[in-house]
Design an enzyme around this catalytic site. Structure first.
Site, PDB file in Angstrom:
ATOM      1  N   ASP A   1       0.283  -1.471   0.072  1.00 16.74           N
ATOM      2  CA  ASP A   1      -0.222   0.002   0.182  1.00 16.74           C
ATOM      3  C   ASP A   1       1.043   1.053   0.031  1.00 16.74           C
ATOM      4  O   ASP A   1       0.393   2.132  -0.064  1.00 16.74           O
ATOM      5  CB  ASP A   1      -1.330  -0.155   1.536  1.00 16.74           C
ATOM      6  CG  ASP A   1      -0.288  -0.259   2.229  1.00 16.74           C
ATOM      7  OD1 ASP A   1       0.833  -0.144   2.069  1.00 16.74           O
ATOM      8  OD2 ASP A   1      -1.443   0.206   3.485  1.00 16.74           O
ATOM      9  N   SER A   2       2.637   0.929  -0.490  1.00 13.68           N
ATOM     10  CA  SER A   2       2.900   1.756  -0.734  1.00 13.68           C
ATOM     11  C   SER A   2       2.603   2.167  -1.511  1.00 13.68           C
ATOM     12  O   SER A   2       3.195   4.080  -2.098  1.00 13.68           O
ATOM     13  CB  SER A   2       4.298   1.766  -0.099  1.00 13.68           C
ATOM     14  OG  SER A   2       4.562   1.203  -1.014  1.00 13.68           O
TER      15      SER A   2
ATOM     16  N   LYS B   1      -1.531  -9.706   2.647  1.00 10.91           N
ATOM     17  CA  LYS B   1      -0.452  -8.681   4.609  1.00 10.91           C
ATOM     18  C   LYS B   1      -1.515  -8.049   4.453  1.00 10.91           C
ATOM     19  O   LYS B   1      -2.095  -7.295   3.865  1.00 10.91           O
ATOM     20  CB  LYS B   1       1.024  -8.434   3.071  1.00 10.91           C
ATOM     21  CG  LYS B   1       1.402  -7.584   4.790  1.00 10.91           C
ATOM     22  CD  LYS B   1       3.018  -7.365   4.165  1.00 10.91           C
ATOM     23  CE  LYS B   1       3.604  -5.878   4.395  1.00 10.91           C
ATOM     24  NZ  LYS B   1       2.929  -4.481   4.234  1.00 10.91           N
TER      25      LYS B   1
ATOM     26  N   GLU C   1       9.025  -4.258  10.120  1.00  5.85           N
ATOM     27  CA  GLU C   1       9.887  -3.360   9.737  1.00  5.85           C
ATOM     28  C   GLU C   1      10.752  -1.895  10.846  1.00  5.85           C
ATOM     29  O   GLU C   1       9.393  -2.489  11.790  1.00  5.85           O
ATOM     30  CB  GLU C   1       8.528  -2.794   9.122  1.00  5.85           C
ATOM     31  CG  GLU C   1       8.919  -0.621   8.425  1.00  5.85           C
ATOM     32  CD  GLU C   1       7.999  -0.276   6.986  1.00  5.85           C
ATOM     33  OE1 GLU C   1       6.188  -1.134   6.863  1.00  5.85           O
ATOM     34  OE2 GLU C   1       8.307   0.550   7.124  1.00  5.85           O
TER      35      GLU C   1
ATOM     36  N   GLU D   1      -1.146  -5.496   9.068  1.00  8.88           N
ATOM     37  CA  GLU D   1      -0.060  -4.218   9.486  1.00  8.88           C
ATOM     38  C   GLU D   1      -1.028  -5.535  10.874  1.00  8.88           C
ATOM     39  O   GLU D   1      -1.876  -5.316  11.341  1.00  8.88           O
ATOM     40  CB  GLU D   1      -0.409  -3.583   9.614  1.00  8.88           C
ATOM     41  CG  GLU D   1       0.087  -3.078   8.032  1.00  8.88           C
ATOM     42  CD  GLU D   1       0.296  -1.295   8.154  1.00  8.88           C
ATOM     43  OE1 GLU D   1       0.323  -0.573   9.023  1.00  8.88           O
ATOM     44  OE2 GLU D   1       0.696  -0.926   6.970  1.00  8.88           O
TER      45      GLU D   1
ATOM     46  N   ASP E   1      -0.767  -5.635  -0.482  1.00  9.09           N
ATOM     47  CA  ASP E   1      -1.172  -5.381   0.665  1.00  9.09           C
ATOM     48  C   ASP E   1      -2.519  -4.831   1.256  1.00  9.09           C
ATOM     49  O   ASP E   1      -3.981  -4.467   0.603  1.00  9.09           O
ATOM     50  CB  ASP E   1      -0.741  -4.252   1.018  1.00  9.09           C
ATOM     51  CG  ASP E   1       0.295  -3.982   1.801  1.00  9.09           C
ATOM     52  OD1 ASP E   1       0.763  -4.701   2.793  1.00  9.09           O
ATOM     53  OD2 ASP E   1       1.383  -3.034   1.548  1.00  9.09           O
TER      54      ASP E   1
HETATM   55  O1  KIV Z   1       3.800  -0.949   1.809  1.00  5.33           O
HETATM   56  C1  KIV Z   1       4.677  -1.619   1.959  1.00  5.33           C
HETATM   57  O2  KIV Z   1       5.671  -0.911   0.703  1.00  5.33           O
HETATM   58  C2  KIV Z   1       4.980  -2.633   2.469  1.00  5.33           C
HETATM   59  C3  KIV Z   1       6.545  -2.726   2.884  1.00  5.33           C
HETATM   60  C4  KIV Z   1       7.497  -1.320   3.322  1.00  5.33           C
HETATM   61  C5  KIV Z   1       6.623  -3.637   3.849  1.00  5.33           C
HETATM   62  O3  KIV Z   1       4.024  -2.758   3.153  1.00  5.33           O
END
Ligand code: KIV
Length: 279
Positions: free
Chosen positions: A44-45, A112, A181, A114, A83
């Protein structure tokens, strides 16, 4: 045949390191996949590097679906993990299952999300539907930034113990791996040695079972944040700006396009055309 969750688990068992990189679009995902990376993470970056948000909080499910579909069209080799964005899994387990299912239907092999102890029951519910889940603890961009800002995690004995407990709870809940992280090197090492599933570190030292970086950081394309843990392999931002400046100068001076860049009609057709329009 692309990699499976089993292949990722087997790498830890064989003592081999796991490579992961983020990907959000077809072109870069194809190039990263050709490099034989193990995991393409549709992080989600994307909200920051692709959409220009300040952080990952505004990212929506629809946006993650679009990025996931693009990456899945490109990949031949890697496992694709997508994500789950902020508030796509926190409100209820049934929301979480439905949203994880949307990412799998978009082509992802796993999702994924968090969080530690508090999300473990939700993770268990998703895993029980048959969807593989990667956990993500330590610095959690969706929420840690709200509470504390960017900060290294597990610097004290007590904080390290909480993180170790979280890792074990996530393993019990059924995750196949855990992203760590910005966790202190010592804590990451202890966690990696205490669980049987792979840890994938970002800013968490060399003793994680694998590493992940944001592709824009690796290629030097995003200059708003330059964390100490990034290794930049190219400076594409400068090269791209230079290339586009040269293109603009060529257009302005008439150097582009040149003869090799355009298409011509046959002389006889041109003669007929000119006759017709009286030139
Ligand atoms: O969204 C992302 O890029 C991430 C990484 C920082 C692991 O979750």
């Amino acid at each position: 045949m692309h990699k499976s969750v089993r292949d990722i688990l087997d790498k830890k068992k064989a003592g081999k390191k796991i490579s992961a990189i983020t990907a959000y679009d077809y072109t870069l995902a194809s190039l990263c996949d050709k490099a034989e990376i193990d995991i393409l993470l549709v992080g989600d970056s994307a909200g920051m590097v692709m959409l220009g948000y300040e952080n990952t909080i505004p990212v929506t499910m629809d946006q993650m679906i679009l990025f996931t579909e693009a990456v899945c069209r490109a990949r031949q080799n890697a496992l694709v993990v997508a994500d789950m964005p902020f508030m796509s899994y926190q409100a209820s387990a049934s929301d979480a299952i439905a949203n994880a299912g949307r990412l799998i239907k978009a082509g992802a092999d796993a999702v994924k999300l968090e969080g530690g102890k508090t999300v473990a029951p939700t993770i268990r519910a998703i895993v029980e539907t048959g969807i593989p889940v990667m956990g993500h603890i330590g610095f959690q961009p969706q929420t840690t930034t709200l509470a504390q800002g960017y900060r290294v995690q597990a610097k004290t004995k007590d904080a390290a113990l909480i993180l170790l407990e979280d890792a074990k709870l996530l393993q019990d809940a059924g995750v196949f791996s855990i992203a760590l992280e910005m966790v202190t090197f010592e804590t990451s090492k202890i966690i990696s040695e205490s669980i049987s599933i792979p840890t994938i570190g970002i800013g968490s030292g060399k003793d994680c079972d694998g590493q992940v970086l944001v592709v824009h950081d690796v290629l030097g394309m995003y200059d708003k944040l330059k964390p100490k843990f990034v290794k930049q392999y190219l400076s594409l931002a400068d090269q791209i700006t230079k290339a586009v400046t040269n293109y603009r100068l060529d257009v302005e001076s008439g150097r582009f396009p040149a003869k090799e860049n355009w298409f011509s009609m046959d002389r006889s057709e041109l003669d007929r055309l000119e006759k017709e329009i009286g030139r």
